[in-house]
Design a protein around this motif. Sequence first.
Motif, mmCIF file in Angstrom:
data_model
loop_
_atom_site.group_PDB
_atom_site.id
_atom_site.type_symbol
_atom_site.label_atom_id
_atom_site.label_comp_id
_atom_site.label_asym_id
_atom_site.label_seq_id
_atom_site.Cartn_x
_atom_site.Cartn_y
_atom_site.Cartn_z
ATOM 1 N N UNK A 1 0.829 -1.212 0.000
ATOM 2 C CA UNK A 1 0.000 0.000 0.000
ATOM 3 C C UNK A 1 0.865 1.264 0.000
ATOM 4 N N UNK A 2 2.020 1.191 0.688
ATOM 5 C CA UNK A 2 2.868 2.383 0.785
ATOM 6 C C UNK A 2 3.655 2.602 -0.505
ATOM 7 N N UNK A 3 3.713 1.585 -1.354
ATOM 8 C CA UNK A 3 4.525 1.684 -2.567
ATOM 9 C C UNK A 3 3.708 1.990 -3.807
ATOM 10 N N UNK A 4 2.393 1.902 -3.701
ATOM 11 C CA UNK A 4 1.595 2.160 -4.873
ATOM 12 C C UNK A 4 0.267 2.780 -4.467
ATOM 13 N N UNK A 5 -0.150 3.710 -5.270
ATOM 14 C CA UNK A 5 -1.465 4.307 -5.011
ATOM 15 C C UNK A 5 -2.497 3.606 -5.889
ATOM 16 N N UNK A 6 -1.978 2.684 -6.690
ATOM 17 C CA UNK A 6 -2.783 1.966 -7.662
ATOM 18 C C UNK A 6 -3.526 0.835 -6.945
ATOM 19 N N UNK A 7 -4.831 0.864 -6.966
ATOM 20 C CA UNK A 7 -5.598 -0.148 -6.222
ATOM 21 C C UNK A 7 -5.678 -1.480 -6.961
ATOM 22 N N UNK A 8 -5.082 -1.550 -8.152
ATOM 23 C CA UNK A 8 -5.068 -2.820 -8.870
ATOM 24 C C UNK A 8 -4.071 -3.793 -8.249
ATOM 25 N N UNK A 9 -3.070 -3.245 -7.544
ATOM 26 C CA UNK A 9 -2.012 -4.093 -7.001
ATOM 27 C C UNK A 9 -2.280 -4.356 -5.537
ATOM 28 N N UNK A 10 -2.594 -5.586 -5.248
ATOM 29 C CA UNK A 10 -3.187 -5.936 -3.966
ATOM 30 C C UNK A 10 -2.466 -7.122 -3.325
ATOM 31 N N UNK A 11 -2.719 -7.285 -2.031
ATOM 32 C CA UNK A 11 -2.290 -8.487 -1.324
ATOM 33 C C UNK A 11 -3.539 -9.296 -0.992
ATOM 34 N N UNK A 12 -3.546 -10.543 -1.383
ATOM 35 C CA UNK A 12 -4.625 -11.449 -0.994
ATOM 36 C C UNK A 12 -3.978 -12.616 -0.266
ATOM 37 N N UNK A 13 -4.734 -13.279 0.577
ATOM 38 C CA UNK A 13 -4.121 -14.369 1.331
ATOM 39 C C UNK A 13 -5.113 -15.450 1.695
ATOM 40 N N UNK A 14 -4.583 -16.647 1.880
ATOM 41 C CA UNK A 14 -5.388 -17.794 2.256
ATOM 42 C C UNK A 14 -5.713 -17.796 3.736
ATOM 43 N N UNK A 15 -6.654 -18.639 4.114
ATOM 44 C CA UNK A 15 -7.077 -18.784 5.499
ATOM 45 C C UNK A 15 -6.180 -19.805 6.184
ATOM 46 N N UNK A 16 -5.483 -19.369 7.201
ATOM 47 C CA UNK A 16 -4.549 -20.237 7.923
ATOM 48 C C UNK A 16 -5.269 -21.484 8.435
ATOM 49 N N UNK A 17 -4.709 -22.640 8.172
ATOM 50 C CA UNK A 17 -5.285 -23.891 8.668
ATOM 51 C C UNK A 17 -6.248 -24.562 7.704
ATOM 52 N N UNK A 18 -6.727 -23.814 6.718
ATOM 53 C CA UNK A 18 -7.626 -24.396 5.705
ATOM 54 C C UNK A 18 -6.855 -25.183 4.647
#
Lengths: 166, 166
Positions: free
Chosen positions: B131-148
Amino acid sequence: MTEKAGFPQARTILQQCLHARLQVTPESDQSGAEWVEINRGMVIYICFFKGAVEDIIPKIVNTLLNLKLCEADSGKYVSVLDLPGSVLIVPQATLGGKAKGKGMQYHNNIGKDEGLQLYSSFVSMCEKELASCTSDTKHIVKHGTYGNRQVLKLDTNGPYTHLMEF
Amino acid sequence: MTEKAGFPQARTILQQCLHARLQVTPESDQSGAEWVEINRGMVIYICFFKGAVEDIIPKIVNTLLNLKLCEADSGKYVSVLDLPGSVLIVPQATLGGKAKGKGMQYHNNIGKDEGLQLYSSFVSMCEKELASCTSDTKHIVKHGTYGNRQVLKLDTNGPYTHLMEF
């Protein structure tokens, strides 16, 4: 499996798949790209290091094909031979990388000719093992072209990623 | 990057993707499965070992997000921050596995509560950095559910698979 001291001869990453598709020949002016594919089974990414010798191949093949890494319909884990499933082999020299600053270096990777030789032996032995364990022609070994870009599409029910070094 | 002695605190596998899709909630009687997805960027599979401490998280995040592992349109390799690309984080406890006979054991993996804590910190810090490196909302972090179960679909132009331990 005994603990290894010192630098390994080979590094492998194993992932389970429902379907995997790998480009073996890129698109050219003359023809479209060629792909190989497997359904349920295991993807093996492999990289050889300097000092790797032919003797290590039977051990790698025997270990990877017999490790209980595949979830059977029962929920129990069995080997890819027992599943039975198919195998997709991906040559992946990047696995030998080491970070230096912000870049990656591959100084420990084996030379290209020797690497190709070991890779070819590995593929042949996997093919032989799978063929000797099943008369079912649905369960196959497919493999990428050594030295090419490995354009891969992977569909999993949980990759269940493992690292094995030899 | 300095050489580490002894057993690592965390193991990561990095793959480049054009598109990746990960299940975060399995299907239930009440509703369908939920998924997250990213387009071009990097998939980070991560596993923490016994003895891992919070202090290691900034080092892992800083290293992985700044390593030149992503092929830009120019053909040059740049970091996922510089690409700019997205990040999909996959908790992958199987990465801590060690073969014993034909089975895998996970005795060196961190306990579930501590692992979840470290995983959550890792995800938060990746989100903050991106978030601090881009103002572009296309570049995102997504993540899995721990333990699933991490049901993953991956589409690559060459996964360019790397292993990094910390």
